[in-house]
Motif scaffolding. Sequence first.
Motif, PDB file in Angstrom:
ATOM      1  N   LYS A 128       0.807  -1.219   0.000  1.00 27.30           N
ATOM      2  CA  LYS A 128       0.000   0.000   0.000  1.00 27.30           C
ATOM      3  C   LYS A 128       0.841   1.271   0.000  1.00 27.30           C
ATOM      4  O   LYS A 128       0.409   2.317  -0.497  1.00 27.30           O
ATOM      5  CB  LYS A 128      -0.910  -0.008   1.234  1.00 27.30           C
ATOM      6  CG  LYS A 128      -1.944   1.105   1.296  1.00 27.30           C
ATOM      7  CD  LYS A 128      -2.990   0.960   0.214  1.00 27.30           C
ATOM      8  CE  LYS A 128      -4.122   1.987   0.377  1.00 27.30           C
ATOM      9  NZ  LYS A 128      -5.075   1.612   1.439  1.00 27.30           N
ATOM     10  N   ALA A 129       2.059   1.187   0.573  1.00 30.61           N
ATOM     11  CA  ALA A 129       2.841   2.418   0.737  1.00 30.61           C
ATOM     12  C   ALA A 129       4.319   2.104   0.939  1.00 30.61           C
ATOM     13  O   ALA A 129       4.704   0.941   1.126  1.00 30.61           O
ATOM     14  CB  ALA A 129       2.307   3.225   1.928  1.00 30.61           C
ATOM     15  N   ILE A 130       5.111   3.159   0.885  1.00 27.19           N
ATOM     16  CA  ILE A 130       6.548   3.101   1.155  1.00 27.19           C
ATOM     17  C   ILE A 130       6.863   4.130   2.230  1.00 27.19           C
ATOM     18  O   ILE A 130       6.467   5.297   2.114  1.00 27.19           O
ATOM     19  CB  ILE A 130       7.383   3.427  -0.102  1.00 27.19           C
ATOM     20  CG1 ILE A 130       6.973   2.546  -1.286  1.00 27.19           C
ATOM     21  CG2 ILE A 130       8.872   3.294   0.183  1.00 27.19           C
ATOM     22  CD1 ILE A 130       7.488   3.068  -2.627  1.00 27.19           C
ATOM     23  N   VAL A 131       7.555   3.705   3.279  1.00 29.86           N
ATOM     24  CA  VAL A 131       8.093   4.644   4.264  1.00 29.86           C
ATOM     25  C   VAL A 131       9.560   4.865   3.928  1.00 29.86           C
ATOM     26  O   VAL A 131      10.354   3.923   3.930  1.00 29.86           O
ATOM     27  CB  VAL A 131       7.952   4.128   5.709  1.00 29.86           C
ATOM     28  CG1 VAL A 131       8.718   5.042   6.675  1.00 29.86           C
ATOM     29  CG2 VAL A 131       6.479   4.056   6.114  1.00 29.86           C
ATOM     30  N   VAL A 132       9.901   6.107   3.603  1.00 30.20           N
ATOM     31  CA  VAL A 132      11.273   6.473   3.249  1.00 30.20           C
ATOM     32  C   VAL A 132      11.897   7.218   4.424  1.00 30.20           C
ATOM     33  O   VAL A 132      11.307   8.166   4.936  1.00 30.20           O
ATOM     34  CB  VAL A 132      11.302   7.382   2.003  1.00 30.20           C
ATOM     35  CG1 VAL A 132      12.727   7.805   1.686  1.00 30.20           C
ATOM     36  CG2 VAL A 132      10.671   6.675   0.815  1.00 30.20           C
ATOM     37  N   VAL A 133      13.088   6.782   4.842  1.00 29.48           N
ATOM     38  CA  VAL A 133      13.824   7.476   5.905  1.00 29.48           C
ATOM     39  C   VAL A 133      15.048   8.138   5.281  1.00 29.48           C
ATOM     40  O   VAL A 133      15.838   7.472   4.609  1.00 29.48           O
ATOM     41  CB  VAL A 133      14.257   6.500   7.017  1.00 29.48           C
ATOM     42  CG1 VAL A 133      15.023   7.247   8.103  1.00 29.48           C
ATOM     43  CG2 VAL A 133      13.043   5.777   7.606  1.00 29.48           C
TER      44      VAL A 133
END
Length: 377
Positions: free
Chosen positions: A124-129
């Motif tokens: 559903k999504a990408i968490v980018v750090v």
Amino acid sequence: MSYNIPLFKLNFDEKEANAAAEAIKSGWISTGPKCEELEQMFVKMFNVNYAVSMSNCTDALHLCCLVCGIAPGDEVLCPSLTFAASANCIRYVGATPVFCDIIGPEHININPADIERKITSKTKAIVVVHMGGFPAKMDEIMEIAKKHNLKVIEDACHGPLSEYQGKKLGTIGDCAAFSFFSNKNISTGEGGMFITNNKEMAEKARLLRSHGMTTMSYQRASGHATAYDIVELGYNFRLDDIRASIAIEQLKKLPADLQERIRVRKRYVEGLSQIKGIVVPFADNTEFVSNYIMPIVLLNSTKEKRDKIRESIHAAGIQTSVHYPAIHKFSIYKNSSTHLPVTEYVTDNEITLPMYAALTDEQIDFIIKTVRKSLNE
């Protein structure tokens, strides 16, 4: 142990103390005018449409997941080389974190190629750090997200005012979170900020931040409303005006502080690049960044060797840290099928050196000399 050169120093003076005292004297110390002032400073300085002050960055990330519609059964891609909150926020909404590897010791951000490999029908999504305030490969990541209709959440806790191709980090994806924890570039002890260019996301974040209430205490006390309804199951993720008043002073200082950190990093990179056996991540970066931390990665090394070198550096009176242990190795996330070879090597062989604006050239040179000596012992 007492260190002559600590890992971090607060950029505090009488301005923060006076601001907090004034907030207390005002008679309004919960979420109020200072939180609104801080939010508007973010809107202006970050060139973003909406900012919502938060109790901390973890809560901001939690709301990012909620406003992006992430729910039980969904999968969200994220790095393992980050603080646990970057994955915990996914679990809070019942979704599953799917850990991706990083590019390499020279670029310790999430690898777009591994993102693409791990996309499924549940993604559903990408968490980018943005590690250390250095931008991830956002062009490639946004292209992947567009191709697969995925939301992008930027965990920009390390990167206030950092840039990627002229855009501020946190303004490229769908929404983002910033941290005001005690060792961050903007420090209030606890606190954070949610930002977005999406009106619906901002309105939902503001609603959920305070119990799903249609009006807040400050609005009612100011005569703008006399009643409220609760329209969603919300949370208490509010920042208070005391911390907001401190954050305002910190934000005023931030541009000058970041300029000094550029000086510090430049001297570090010039000296450390002469030492065989180490890599300075993002050494080729030319963007304006926050330089939140100063990481190095040992080559042809082991965790035991890294720890021994850290002990030697500490013995010289220099504090170090590790950013970070791999999340997928923690008991709560351990899964035998998760194998991230680059992340695992870097987390076992990374050392974070002191980084703050007040570091002198002499102190930096001493740290570099100590690192060289410790490597050769």
